[in-house]
Design an enzyme around this catalytic site. Sequence first.
Site, mmCIF file in Angstrom:
data_model
loop_
_atom_site.group_PDB
_atom_site.id
_atom_site.type_symbol
_atom_site.label_atom_id
_atom_site.label_comp_id
_atom_site.label_asym_id
_atom_site.label_seq_id
_atom_site.Cartn_x
_atom_site.Cartn_y
_atom_site.Cartn_z
ATOM 1 N N ASP A 9 0.833 -1.203 0.000
ATOM 2 C CA ASP A 9 0.000 0.000 0.000
ATOM 3 C C ASP A 9 0.872 1.259 0.000
ATOM 4 O OD1 ASP A 9 0.851 -0.126 2.601
ATOM 5 O OD2 ASP A 9 -1.143 -0.027 3.514
ATOM 6 N N SER A 10 2.193 1.061 0.008
ATOM 7 C CA SER A 10 3.112 2.177 -0.255
ATOM 8 C C SER A 10 2.800 2.802 -1.615
ATOM 9 C CB SER A 10 4.570 1.693 -0.221
ATOM 10 O OG SER A 10 4.746 0.575 -1.068
ATOM 11 N N ASP A 52 -0.978 -6.261 -0.356
ATOM 12 C CA ASP A 52 -1.321 -5.633 0.922
ATOM 13 C C ASP A 52 -2.826 -5.475 1.087
ATOM 14 O OD1 ASP A 52 0.413 -4.899 2.944
ATOM 15 O OD2 ASP A 52 1.141 -3.113 1.906
ATOM 16 N N GLU A 86 9.080 -3.904 10.435
ATOM 17 C CA GLU A 86 9.528 -2.619 9.891
ATOM 18 C C GLU A 86 10.070 -1.726 11.005
ATOM 19 O OE1 GLU A 86 6.817 -0.715 7.189
ATOM 20 O OE2 GLU A 86 7.992 1.122 7.120
HETATM 21 O O1 KIV Z 1 3.526 -1.082 1.590
HETATM 22 C C1 KIV Z 1 4.691 -1.467 1.509
HETATM 23 O O2 KIV Z 1 5.391 -1.271 0.511
HETATM 24 C C2 KIV Z 1 5.240 -2.172 2.649
HETATM 25 C C3 KIV Z 1 6.727 -2.284 2.678
HETATM 26 C C4 KIV Z 1 7.268 -1.030 3.245
HETATM 27 C C5 KIV Z 1 7.170 -3.458 3.420
HETATM 28 O O3 KIV Z 1 4.543 -2.569 3.518
#
Ligand code: KIV
Length: 276
Positions: free
Chosen positions: A56-57, A95, A193
């Site tokens: 979700d980044s 995610d 994280e």
């Molecule tokens: O959303 C994402 O990209 C993540 C990474 C930072 C592990 O959760």
Amino acid sequence: MYTQLEQRGMPEPPVNIASLAKMKKEALPIACITAYDASYAALVDHAGADLVLVGDSLGMVIQGHDTTVPVTVNDIVYHTRAVARGLRRAFLVADMPFMSYANPDQALENAVRLMQDGGAMMIKLEGGQGQIEIVQHLARHDIPVCAHLGLKPQSVHKIGGFKVQGRDSEHAREMLSTAQRLQDAGSDIVLLECVPNEVGKSISTALEVPVIGIGAGPGVDGQILVLYDILDITKGRTPRFVRNFQKEHNSPLAAVEAYVQAVRDRSYPAAEHCFS
Ligand code: KIV
């Protein structure tokens, strides 16, 4: 039908949950990376990434938001579908966005969408004690789960910023116990994280399932970074754990290959990427 069986014996069979568990057993570092579209998915797959996360980044690096909170299930399904088309070997994780797993039934419904509509092989959710029942419910329905602990970006407004977690011993002990409970509930992978090195190492040592770190030090079973951080095209402040692999390489493919190699030979993360 049964493509994975047919590909047995080929030099590079697709990564699956069993091969990731085997890598942990054999102490082979697992190289993970995010991707959001088919072209980059093909590139990171070609570079040798074992696991690709549609994180979700994407709310921050693709959509330009300041946090991951605005991301929806439809957004993740759209990008997961594109990434799935680009992968041949890597294991695909998607995610669960903010508030898409507020109760077990909602979690199951949205996880099914990520797998059936998106093509994900595993879902990731930001977990704590409150998510044990949700993980149990998903596991009972054979949904592979990665539980994300430590800094949980979806909670940024509750915790007051993107901060290192588990620095005091009581919080570190609590995180270890939560990780064990999430494993017992059915999590197949734990992602940590922004935690001190010792916390990463102690959780990885205590758990049977692979522990993937981002800012969790060298003592975990694998590393993950956001693709755009590797390529140095993320706006804003660069977190301490990020290494710019593009600097010494003349193409995105060479930069991602260098990242995969650095994870495998454990030259990444170095001391300057870690927290104490
Ligand atoms: O959303 C994402 O990209 C993540 C990474 C930072 C592990 O959760």
